[in-house]
Write a protein that holds these residues in place. Structure first.
Motif, PDB file in Angstrom:
ATOM      1  N   ALA A 111       0.850  -1.191   0.000  1.00 17.84           N
ATOM      2  CA  ALA A 111       0.000   0.000   0.000  1.00 17.84           C
ATOM      3  C   ALA A 111       0.885   1.240   0.000  1.00 17.84           C
ATOM      4  O   ALA A 111       2.049   1.179   0.419  1.00 17.84           O
ATOM      5  CB  ALA A 111      -0.923   0.008   1.223  1.00 17.84           C
ATOM      6  N   ILE A 164      -5.733   9.556   6.190  1.00 16.73           N
ATOM      7  CA  ILE A 164      -6.287   8.205   6.145  1.00 16.73           C
ATOM      8  C   ILE A 164      -6.470   7.619   7.539  1.00 16.73           C
ATOM      9  O   ILE A 164      -7.354   6.787   7.774  1.00 16.73           O
ATOM     10  CB  ILE A 164      -5.395   7.285   5.280  1.00 16.73           C
ATOM     11  CG1 ILE A 164      -6.096   5.958   5.005  1.00 16.73           C
ATOM     12  CG2 ILE A 164      -4.037   7.055   5.941  1.00 16.73           C
ATOM     13  CD1 ILE A 164      -5.341   5.050   4.051  1.00 16.73           C
ATOM     14  N   TYR A 216      -5.918   0.882   7.547  1.00 18.18           N
ATOM     15  CA  TYR A 216      -5.068   0.428   6.444  1.00 18.18           C
ATOM     16  C   TYR A 216      -5.899   0.221   5.176  1.00 18.18           C
ATOM     17  O   TYR A 216      -6.997  -0.353   5.221  1.00 18.18           O
ATOM     18  CB  TYR A 216      -4.370  -0.870   6.827  1.00 18.18           C
ATOM     19  CG  TYR A 216      -3.208  -1.225   5.927  1.00 18.18           C
ATOM     20  CD1 TYR A 216      -1.990  -0.589   6.067  1.00 18.18           C
ATOM     21  CD2 TYR A 216      -3.337  -2.198   4.940  1.00 18.18           C
ATOM     22  CE1 TYR A 216      -0.918  -0.902   5.250  1.00 18.18           C
ATOM     23  CE2 TYR A 216      -2.276  -2.515   4.125  1.00 18.18           C
ATOM     24  CZ  TYR A 216      -1.074  -1.866   4.277  1.00 18.18           C
ATOM     25  OH  TYR A 216      -0.014  -2.178   3.453  1.00 18.18           O
ATOM     26  N   GLN A 217      -5.371   0.673   4.065  1.00 17.96           N
ATOM     27  CA  GLN A 217      -6.099   0.688   2.795  1.00 17.96           C
ATOM     28  C   GLN A 217      -6.670  -0.699   2.459  1.00 17.96           C
ATOM     29  O   GLN A 217      -5.945  -1.666   2.300  1.00 17.96           O
ATOM     30  CB  GLN A 217      -5.169   1.139   1.678  1.00 17.96           C
ATOM     31  CG  GLN A 217      -5.845   1.334   0.335  1.00 17.96           C
ATOM     32  CD  GLN A 217      -4.846   1.804  -0.714  1.00 17.96           C
ATOM     33  OE1 GLN A 217      -3.972   1.070  -1.154  1.00 17.96           O
ATOM     34  NE2 GLN A 217      -4.961   3.067  -1.095  1.00 17.96           N
TER      35      GLN A 217
END
Length: 221
Positions: free
Chosen positions: A63, A171, A137-138
């Protein structure tokens, strides 16, 4: 070994004897959790498992970094888990004569993400503590929602500092919502779940969160 620093694994024997539960704590040689003090006086055996590369060993897939120009996350968690399950756990338990009734896994930040990844991906652990976990987390929440997971008879503990959603890269500010989403997913699969919101941000109150998490695991093991 490539992902876990086996030479620095430490075992803190629990007072319950050879059959006491074992809690594997994901640790870092650069920023150790200080488990010697946290594990003192516990019935469960606590094992510090330091990984070689925090950003790579603990992330489930590649990522982008948190900010422009920051290193990418390496996505080596699958390999780290296999090394933990197939090599580290048998070696540790043979060396210390442990015959645990149950095993749990615990981690902080990316270590918390990895703990949840390992817990939901295999039945070697019957409980998990995800402390200030990097659940932002993506792609993580979508992954967990689609994962085949049998939660009956198993336990997960989540904790977060109340200031964590207000700091860090953009994020990361969804972390409280992501924690709630993860807890709901596990509950739908029959897992018993507790969530705790404590003081401070991601860089504060580490010891208190570890103590709370280990205590919660001991109650349910």
């Amino acid at each position: 070994m490539g992902y876990i620093d086996i030479s620095n694994v430490e075992v803190f024997r629990g007072s319950a004897g050879d059959t006491s539960p074992v809690i594997y704590v994901i640790d870092s040689p650069e920023h150790p959790a200080g488990l010697a003090a946290i594990a003192r006086g516990r019935g469960a055996t606590v094992v510090s498992v330091p990984v070689r590369d925090w950003n790579d060993s603990l992330t489930p897939w590649k990522a982008p970094g948190l900010r422009r120009g920051a290193p990418r996350f390496g996505g080596d968690a699958v390999s780290t888990f296999y090394e933990l399950r197939d090599t580290v756990i048998p070696l540790v338990e043979e060396q210390v004569g442990a015959r645990p009734s149950h095993r749990a896994i615990c981690g902080y930040s990316l270590g918390g993400l990895f703990a949840l990844f390992a817990f939901t991906g295999d039945r070697v652990f019957s409980a998990c503590a995800c402390l200030s976990g990097s659940l932002w987390y993506q792609g993580w929440v979508d992954y967990l929602g689609a994962a085949p997971f049998e939660g009956a008879g198993r336990y997960a503990f989540f904790s977060l500092g109340k200031k964590e959603p207000k700091a860090g890269a953009p994020i990361m500010r969804s972390v409280a919502d992501d924690m709630s989403a993860c807890a709901e997913i596990l509950q739908r699969h029959g897992c018993t779940v507790d969530c705790s919101i404590g003081p401070g941000n991601h860089m504060q109150h580490h010891r208190e969160r570890f103590e709370e998490g280990l205590s919660a695991l001991e109650v349910h093991l």
